[in-house]
Motif scaffolding. Structure first.
Motif, mmCIF file in Angstrom:
data_model
loop_
_atom_site.group_PDB
_atom_site.id
_atom_site.type_symbol
_atom_site.label_atom_id
_atom_site.label_comp_id
_atom_site.label_asym_id
_atom_site.label_seq_id
_atom_site.Cartn_x
_atom_site.Cartn_y
_atom_site.Cartn_z
ATOM 1 N N VAL A 29 0.860 -1.187 0.000
ATOM 2 C CA VAL A 29 0.000 0.000 0.000
ATOM 3 C C VAL A 29 0.894 1.234 0.000
ATOM 4 O O VAL A 29 1.803 1.357 0.828
ATOM 5 C CB VAL A 29 -0.926 0.020 1.235
ATOM 6 C CG1 VAL A 29 -1.729 1.318 1.284
ATOM 7 C CG2 VAL A 29 -1.851 -1.187 1.225
ATOM 8 N N SER A 30 0.667 2.146 -0.910
ATOM 9 C CA SER A 30 1.459 3.360 -1.008
ATOM 10 C C SER A 30 0.892 4.436 -0.087
ATOM 11 O O SER A 30 -0.251 4.874 -0.270
ATOM 12 C CB SER A 30 1.468 3.868 -2.453
ATOM 13 O OG SER A 30 2.150 5.101 -2.548
ATOM 14 N N VAL A 31 1.660 4.844 0.924
ATOM 15 C CA VAL A 31 1.224 5.905 1.838
ATOM 16 C C VAL A 31 1.634 7.246 1.228
ATOM 17 O O VAL A 31 2.821 7.592 1.200
ATOM 18 C CB VAL A 31 1.830 5.716 3.243
ATOM 19 C CG1 VAL A 31 1.415 6.876 4.153
ATOM 20 C CG2 VAL A 31 1.383 4.380 3.829
ATOM 21 N N VAL A 32 0.649 7.995 0.738
ATOM 22 C CA VAL A 32 0.942 9.235 0.020
ATOM 23 C C VAL A 32 1.093 10.425 0.950
ATOM 24 O O VAL A 32 1.658 11.455 0.564
ATOM 25 C CB VAL A 32 -0.139 9.517 -1.046
ATOM 26 C CG1 VAL A 32 -0.125 8.432 -2.106
ATOM 27 C CG2 VAL A 32 -1.529 9.652 -0.413
ATOM 28 N N ASP A 33 0.581 10.290 2.198
ATOM 29 C CA ASP A 33 0.724 11.380 3.162
ATOM 30 C C ASP A 33 0.305 10.861 4.531
ATOM 31 O O ASP A 33 -0.378 9.841 4.645
ATOM 32 C CB ASP A 33 -0.141 12.582 2.768
ATOM 33 C CG ASP A 33 0.353 13.899 3.376
ATOM 34 O OD1 ASP A 33 1.334 13.868 4.158
ATOM 35 O OD2 ASP A 33 -0.236 14.953 3.077
ATOM 36 N N ALA A 44 -5.086 16.678 3.589
ATOM 37 C CA ALA A 44 -4.341 15.642 2.865
ATOM 38 C C ALA A 44 -5.234 14.903 1.875
ATOM 39 O O ALA A 44 -4.808 14.582 0.757
ATOM 40 C CB ALA A 44 -3.727 14.651 3.854
ATOM 41 N N VAL A 45 -6.469 14.652 2.274
ATOM 42 C CA VAL A 45 -7.402 13.966 1.379
ATOM 43 C C VAL A 45 -7.723 14.833 0.171
ATOM 44 O O VAL A 45 -7.754 14.363 -0.980
ATOM 45 C CB VAL A 45 -8.691 13.579 2.137
ATOM 46 C CG1 VAL A 45 -9.790 13.152 1.162
ATOM 47 C CG2 VAL A 45 -8.407 12.450 3.130
ATOM 48 N N LEU A 46 -7.945 16.115 0.407
ATOM 49 C CA LEU A 46 -8.267 17.012 -0.707
ATOM 50 C C LEU A 46 -7.082 17.176 -1.651
ATOM 51 O O LEU A 46 -7.242 17.294 -2.863
ATOM 52 C CB LEU A 46 -8.704 18.369 -0.158
ATOM 53 C CG LEU A 46 -10.014 18.386 0.631
ATOM 54 C CD1 LEU A 46 -10.305 19.784 1.164
ATOM 55 C CD2 LEU A 46 -11.177 17.894 -0.231
ATOM 56 N N GLU A 47 -5.882 17.160 -1.098
ATOM 57 C CA GLU A 47 -4.689 17.343 -1.931
ATOM 58 C C GLU A 47 -4.318 16.083 -2.715
ATOM 59 O O GLU A 47 -4.007 16.147 -3.908
ATOM 60 C CB GLU A 47 -3.496 17.750 -1.064
ATOM 61 C CG GLU A 47 -2.203 17.937 -1.858
ATOM 62 C CD GLU A 47 -1.026 18.334 -0.999
ATOM 63 O OE1 GLU A 47 0.105 18.361 -1.543
ATOM 64 O OE2 GLU A 47 -1.221 18.631 0.214
ATOM 65 N N HIS A 48 -4.366 14.932 -2.070
ATOM 66 C CA HIS A 48 -3.838 13.707 -2.677
ATOM 67 C C HIS A 48 -4.915 12.782 -3.259
ATOM 68 O O HIS A 48 -4.593 11.890 -4.035
ATOM 69 C CB HIS A 48 -3.017 12.925 -1.648
ATOM 70 C CG HIS A 48 -1.798 13.648 -1.169
ATOM 71 N ND1 HIS A 48 -0.653 13.741 -1.923
ATOM 72 C CD2 HIS A 48 -1.551 14.315 -0.013
ATOM 73 C CE1 HIS A 48 0.253 14.432 -1.247
ATOM 74 N NE2 HIS A 48 -0.260 14.798 -0.079
ATOM 75 N N GLU A 49 -6.166 12.980 -2.879
ATOM 76 C CA GLU A 49 -7.271 12.133 -3.351
ATOM 77 C C GLU A 49 -6.914 10.638 -3.236
ATOM 78 O O GLU A 49 -6.873 9.921 -4.243
ATOM 79 C CB GLU A 49 -7.648 12.498 -4.788
ATOM 80 C CG GLU A 49 -8.101 13.950 -4.923
ATOM 81 C CD GLU A 49 -8.638 14.266 -6.314
ATOM 82 O OE1 GLU A 49 -8.438 13.448 -7.244
ATOM 83 O OE2 GLU A 49 -9.278 15.326 -6.470
#
Length: 359
Positions: A29-33, A44-49
């Motif tokens: 699983v890629s942790v994007v933030d 973070a959700v709004l930025e990285h979706e």
């Protein structure tokens, strides 16, 4: 890591954020933030979706509950709550599910848990399953249970005489299931006089609270099962976490149950297959099996046993399921009579047990 599940990890503990991120990355699983509180989580959700969010509950300022509410309002995203394995943790977790979270995962050792690493494989599987949930329509996870004033989908004039006597309804559910189970049980009229057994994959600190919620949401008397429990019409039992519920006897309009610590099936205990198979072997009266949203294959073999015993089987449809694993497997085995959206399941149960007075 193209094509992998993309996650945002939210926890106010730097230690937990690092541990969870490492566990997820190890599992593909890629942790994007990461985020240290609810406000950062929303940003973070709004930025990285991302595809999925793991959300701590207890955080300063903006806590997990408020963060879930904001995320579901601004950009609906599958959310997995990380909850303390306590009764108080259960209460708050159920609130999070009402607000739109898909499922939860219990920390084995409190808010800052050094024992989380022992749960790496289970956490990764759960995160990937939750990431596949459809939260865009608002019908699966997150729709609150109906009030008693509006819950019944049956015609107002129904009476006990309209239904087959002594009917038993067995409900299997997992990921995304608690709010759906509340709606289904809450919509069944007391006049139908069903005996209801619910097997929801859930740890032991949560099933008692879940039974209390079902009791409050429905006209049925609902409690967590104990060993040797007996139920009759108008009553419901919830299988306790960590134990299989077996139908051990039936007579005089009542069911006798026993609890076992036999090995897990499909990696879960309680397993719906255990309960459903025992019901098919023991109960002579009308049987209805219901397989709701959830990952894995539990409930499919049990549904087939119910079908082979002359019972009626309903599966939740893909569009309204948060995770279409359990219903899909039951359908593939050819044991399902009706495939219905969640809001039509109560009527499906009633139709399966309604007497054909004009036949």
């Amino acid at each position: 890591m193209s094509g992998s599940t993309r996650a945002v990890v939210v926890d106010d503990s730097h230690f937990m954020r690092t541990m969870l991120s490492d566990m997820l990355e190890n599992g593909g699983v890629s942790v994007v933030d990461t985020a240290a509180d609810g406000a950062e989580a929303v940003d973070a959700v709004l930025e990285h979706e991302p595809d999925v969010v793991t959300m701590d509950l207890q955080m300063p300022d903006v806590d997990g509950l408020e963060a879930v509410e904001r995320i579901m309002a601004k950009r609906p995203t599958p959310i997995l709550m990380l909850s303390a394995h306590t009764a108080d943790g259960a209460d708050v977790t159920f609130e999070a599910l009402e607000k739109g979270a898909v499922d939860f995962f219990t920390k084995p050792g409190g808010e800052v848990s050094t024992r989380m690493s022992s749960k790496e494989d289970q956490l990764v599987r759960k995160v990937k399953a939750v990431a596949g949930a459809d939260v865009s329509g608002g019908r699966g996870a997150g729709s609150s249970a109906p009030s008693r004033a509006t819950q019944s989908t049956a015609e107002p004039s129904t009476t006990a005489g309209d239904y087959e006597e002594g009917a038993t309804v067995l409900i299997a559910s997992s990921t995304g299931g608690p709010t759906v189970v509340e709606r289904v049980v809450g919509a069944l009229p007391r006049d139908a006089d069903f005996r209801i057994i619910v097997v929801q994959h859930m740890p032991d600190a949560f099933t008692g609270r879940f039974a209390d919620r079902l009791d409050a949401a429905s006209e049925y008397d609902v409690r967590e099962a104990t060993d040797g429990d007996r139920i009759g019409g108008g009553e419901a039992l919830v299988a306790p976490g960590g134990k299989h519920l077996v139908i051990a006897g039936a007579g005089g309009g009542r069911l006798r149950t026993k609890l076992t610590e036999d090995p897990p099936e499909h990696g879960v205990r309680p397993a719906a297959d255990v309960t459903m198979r025992s019901a098919a072997e023991t109960i002579d009266g009308p049987l209805v099996g219901v397989v709701l949203t959830g990952m894995g294959a539990d409930g499919a073999e049990g549904a087939r046993a119910i079908k082979d015993a002359g019972g009626h089987v309903i599966a939740q449809d893909e569009a309204s399921s948060a995770v279409f694993g359990m219903p899909k497997r039951a359908i593939e085995l050819g044991s399902v009579d009706d495939v219905l959206p969640d809001d039509e399941v109560p009527d499906g149960i009633l139709d399966a047990t309604r007497l054909e007075v004009n036949a």
